[in-house]
Design a protein around this motif. Structure first.
Motif, mmCIF file in Angstrom:
data_model
loop_
_atom_site.group_PDB
_atom_site.id
_atom_site.type_symbol
_atom_site.label_atom_id
_atom_site.label_comp_id
_atom_site.label_asym_id
_atom_site.label_seq_id
_atom_site.Cartn_x
_atom_site.Cartn_y
_atom_site.Cartn_z
ATOM 1 N N LYS A 38 -5.459 6.327 7.009
ATOM 2 C CA LYS A 38 -4.881 6.364 5.549
ATOM 3 C C LYS A 38 -3.860 5.319 5.363
ATOM 4 O O LYS A 38 -2.826 5.411 6.403
ATOM 5 N N PHE A 39 -3.789 4.363 4.662
ATOM 6 C CA PHE A 39 -2.853 3.396 4.450
ATOM 7 C C PHE A 39 -1.804 3.791 3.547
ATOM 8 O O PHE A 39 -2.292 4.439 2.486
ATOM 9 N N ILE A 40 -0.654 3.497 3.642
ATOM 10 C CA ILE A 40 0.311 3.756 2.799
ATOM 11 C C ILE A 40 1.292 2.499 2.309
ATOM 12 O O ILE A 40 1.579 1.812 3.232
ATOM 13 N N LYS A 41 1.443 2.299 1.243
ATOM 14 C CA LYS A 41 2.168 1.066 0.709
ATOM 15 C C LYS A 41 3.674 1.377 1.021
ATOM 16 O O LYS A 41 4.396 2.235 0.820
ATOM 17 N N ILE A 42 4.091 0.320 2.041
ATOM 18 C CA ILE A 42 5.663 0.335 2.198
ATOM 19 C C ILE A 42 6.420 -0.625 1.394
ATOM 20 O O ILE A 42 7.441 -0.517 1.037
ATOM 21 N N SER A 43 5.994 -2.036 1.135
ATOM 22 C CA SER A 43 6.357 -2.806 0.346
ATOM 23 C C SER A 43 5.552 -3.670 -0.518
ATOM 24 O O SER A 43 4.511 -3.885 -0.016
ATOM 25 N N ASN A 44 6.038 -4.724 -1.428
ATOM 26 C CA ASN A 44 5.171 -5.320 -2.036
ATOM 27 C C ASN A 44 5.030 -6.737 -1.501
ATOM 28 O O ASN A 44 4.307 -7.778 -2.048
ATOM 29 N N VAL A 45 5.848 -6.998 -0.626
ATOM 30 C CA VAL A 45 5.668 -8.281 0.158
ATOM 31 C C VAL A 45 4.819 -8.165 1.143
ATOM 32 O O VAL A 45 4.639 -7.204 2.054
ATOM 33 N N ASP A 46 4.065 -9.374 1.368
ATOM 34 C CA ASP A 46 2.931 -9.424 2.511
ATOM 35 C C ASP A 46 3.846 -9.980 3.886
ATOM 36 O O ASP A 46 4.303 -10.816 4.138
ATOM 37 N N LEU A 47 3.995 -8.925 4.756
ATOM 38 C CA LEU A 47 4.864 -9.246 5.937
ATOM 39 C C LEU A 47 3.910 -9.685 7.163
ATOM 40 O O LEU A 47 4.418 -10.002 8.202
ATOM 41 N N SER A 48 2.504 -9.665 6.779
ATOM 42 C CA SER A 48 1.668 -10.264 8.145
ATOM 43 C C SER A 48 1.514 -11.835 8.055
ATOM 44 O O SER A 48 1.601 -12.402 7.001
ATOM 45 N N PRO A 49 1.398 -12.148 9.269
ATOM 46 C CA PRO A 49 1.418 -13.624 9.316
ATOM 47 C C PRO A 49 0.032 -14.022 8.654
ATOM 48 O O PRO A 49 -1.105 -13.386 8.622
ATOM 49 N N LYS A 50 0.151 -15.404 8.603
ATOM 50 C CA LYS A 50 -1.290 -16.096 7.767
ATOM 51 C C LYS A 50 -2.285 -16.031 8.920
ATOM 52 O O LYS A 50 -2.058 -16.383 9.921
ATOM 53 N N GLY A 51 -3.706 -15.773 8.400
ATOM 54 C CA GLY A 51 -4.812 -15.741 9.340
ATOM 55 C C GLY A 51 -4.887 -14.767 10.032
ATOM 56 O O GLY A 51 -5.829 -14.274 10.552
#
Length: 51
Positions: A38-51
């Protein structure tokens, strides 16, 4: 061990036990469990690196 050291040791043990009980009841028992997958939204910002 004289009486004063014995009383100090007993009070110290009581304080440590009280702290452990307070920690367990506040943080461990009341922790919310998230089911696997189950995925839960923590932030509106994409914190993962590109690719």
């Amino acid at each position: 061990m004289n009486r004063r050291n014995l009383i100090t040791a007993i009070i110290g043990i009581i304080v440590i036990i009280t702290g452990v009980i307070a920690y367990v009841t506040h943080f461990v028992v009341s922790a919310q469990h998230i089911p696997a997958g189950k995925f839960i939204k923590i932030s509106n910002v994409d914190l993962s690196p590109k690719g």
